[in-house]
Design an enzyme around this catalytic site. Structure first.
Site, PDB file in Angstrom:
ATOM      1  N   SER A  60       0.794  -1.237   0.000  1.00 53.79           N
ATOM      2  CA  SER A  60       0.000   0.000   0.000  1.00 53.79           C
ATOM      3  C   SER A  60       0.821   1.280   0.000  1.00 53.79           C
ATOM      4  O   SER A  60       0.261   2.369  -0.164  1.00 53.79           O
ATOM      5  CB  SER A  60      -0.955   0.013   1.195  1.00 53.79           C
ATOM      6  OG  SER A  60      -2.041  -0.848   0.967  1.00 53.79           O
ATOM      7  N   LYS A  63       0.276   3.557  -2.903  1.00 54.71           N
ATOM      8  CA  LYS A  63      -0.801   4.546  -2.962  1.00 54.71           C
ATOM      9  C   LYS A  63      -0.255   5.967  -3.082  1.00 54.71           C
ATOM     10  O   LYS A  63      -0.962   6.878  -3.547  1.00 54.71           O
ATOM     11  CB  LYS A  63      -1.705   4.431  -1.733  1.00 54.71           C
ATOM     12  CG  LYS A  63      -2.605   3.203  -1.726  1.00 54.71           C
ATOM     13  CD  LYS A  63      -3.505   3.185  -0.506  1.00 54.71           C
ATOM     14  CE  LYS A  63      -4.509   2.036  -0.552  1.00 54.71           C
ATOM     15  NZ  LYS A  63      -3.885   0.707  -0.462  1.00 54.71           N
ATOM     16  N   SER A 113      -6.349   2.913   4.032  1.00 50.51           N
ATOM     17  CA  SER A 113      -5.771   1.898   3.148  1.00 50.51           C
ATOM     18  C   SER A 113      -6.836   0.949   2.596  1.00 50.51           C
ATOM     19  O   SER A 113      -6.731  -0.269   2.705  1.00 50.51           O
ATOM     20  CB  SER A 113      -4.680   1.107   3.876  1.00 50.51           C
ATOM     21  OG  SER A 113      -3.590   0.851   3.016  1.00 50.51           O
ATOM     22  N   ARG A 249       6.647  -1.811  12.319  1.00 53.66           N
ATOM     23  CA  ARG A 249       7.050  -0.971  11.189  1.00 53.66           C
ATOM     24  C   ARG A 249       7.272   0.462  11.659  1.00 53.66           C
ATOM     25  O   ARG A 249       8.203   1.140  11.212  1.00 53.66           O
ATOM     26  CB  ARG A 249       5.964  -0.980  10.109  1.00 53.66           C
ATOM     27  CG  ARG A 249       5.713  -2.317   9.449  1.00 53.66           C
ATOM     28  CD  ARG A 249       4.502  -2.264   8.548  1.00 53.66           C
ATOM     29  NE  ARG A 249       3.253  -2.031   9.287  1.00 53.66           N
ATOM     30  CZ  ARG A 249       2.056  -1.954   8.727  1.00 53.66           C
ATOM     31  NH1 ARG A 249       1.932  -2.076   7.415  1.00 53.66           N
ATOM     32  NH2 ARG A 249       0.985  -1.752   9.455  1.00 53.66           N
TER      33      ARG A 249
END
Length: 263
Positions: A60, A63, A113, A249
């Site tokens: 994602s 994007k 998302s 992350r």
């Protein structure tokens, strides 16, 4: 775990930067991966030079450029345009998320998302226009051989952490094949946090390919005195449970950026 400090990239930093602990954040999360950082003065820092150049699906995080391409091609007018819910999505591939199964603005689709919305945009953009802009923006390996519409999650298309960072720096500087208006829309949509000291713009990504989880967090922290562009990618076997995979992350990235003075 393989986390290497590349002294060649630390050499141009101050001695304080050279003392940054790049290993402990990954060990604390029990994850493989790397973090790659570039600042506005032209200095680089990476925990693993080899991994920083390895290409995988961007998930994602795509994007970011996808929004720019959708705007530039006229597929959408702005971030407030509504994408119509197609009525179904593959919950096996993308999980079951009923809270996003409705007509949705592009801005909200970016923030939460909602992959299905960007797949709908991809159908209108088409491979020819994707290839043109990906090449012009120097993003990814230009391999669009994936037969499905979602080539950023599955298939042979790939981007490295270093490439993610150089692209973000080019967007920030306006050195990409997109109008200032469209770049400004992206920058507005990307805001995660804004304080008196800094603005954080970023996007997460997570895909599952060949039995592996691949997680990303990419973006940049803008301060008055400097701007830090970052790309963190973590991986694990899907068969290995790690409930903190998604959170790590960000925790890994934040800890390194904190040491650098970005936060």
């Amino acid at each position: 775990m393989k986390v290497k400090i590349i002294t060649a990239f630390l050499f141009s930093f101050s001695s304080a930067f050279a003392q940054v602990d790049l290993t402990t954040p990954f060990k604390s999360c029990n994850l493989e991966g790397s973090i790659t950082i570039y600042d506005k003065t032209g200095k680089w820092l990476t925990s693993d030079e080899e991994d920083s150049r390895r290409e995988t699906q961007p998930a994602s995080t795509f994007k970011i450029i996808n929004l720019l391409i959708a705007l530039e091609t006229g597929v959408i007018k702005d971030e407030n345009e509504i994408v119509k819910w197609p009525g179904s999505t593959d919950t096996t591939l993308y999980g079951y998320r009923p809270e996003i199964y409705h007509d949705i603005s592009v801005k909200e689709a970016f923030e939460v998302s909602a992959g299905w919305a960007f797949i709908e945009l991809a159908k209108k953009i088409g491979w020819k226009q994707y290839l043109h802009y990906l090449k012009a923006a120097k993003y990814g390996n230009n391999n669009l051989s994936e037969k499905g519409d979602d080539f950023w999650n599955f298939g042979a298309f790939g981007v490295s952490p270093r490439n993610q960072v150089t692209f973000l720096a080019a967007v920030y500087a306006g050195k990409v094949p997109f109008s200032k208006r469209n770049i400004d829309i992206l920058k507005k949509v990307m805001v995660n946090e804004q304080t008196a000291d800094y603005t954080l713009r970023a996007k997460t990504g997570w895909t599952r390919v060949d039995g592996n989880d691949i997680g990303w967090w990419v973006g940049y922290v803008e301060r008055k005195d400097n701007t830090y562009f970052f790309a963190t990618r973590v991986t694990k076997k899907r068969s290995t449970p790690n409930p903190e995979f998604g959170n790590c992350r960000k925790t890994i990235t934040r800890e390194v950026l904190r040491q650098l003075g970005a936060f």
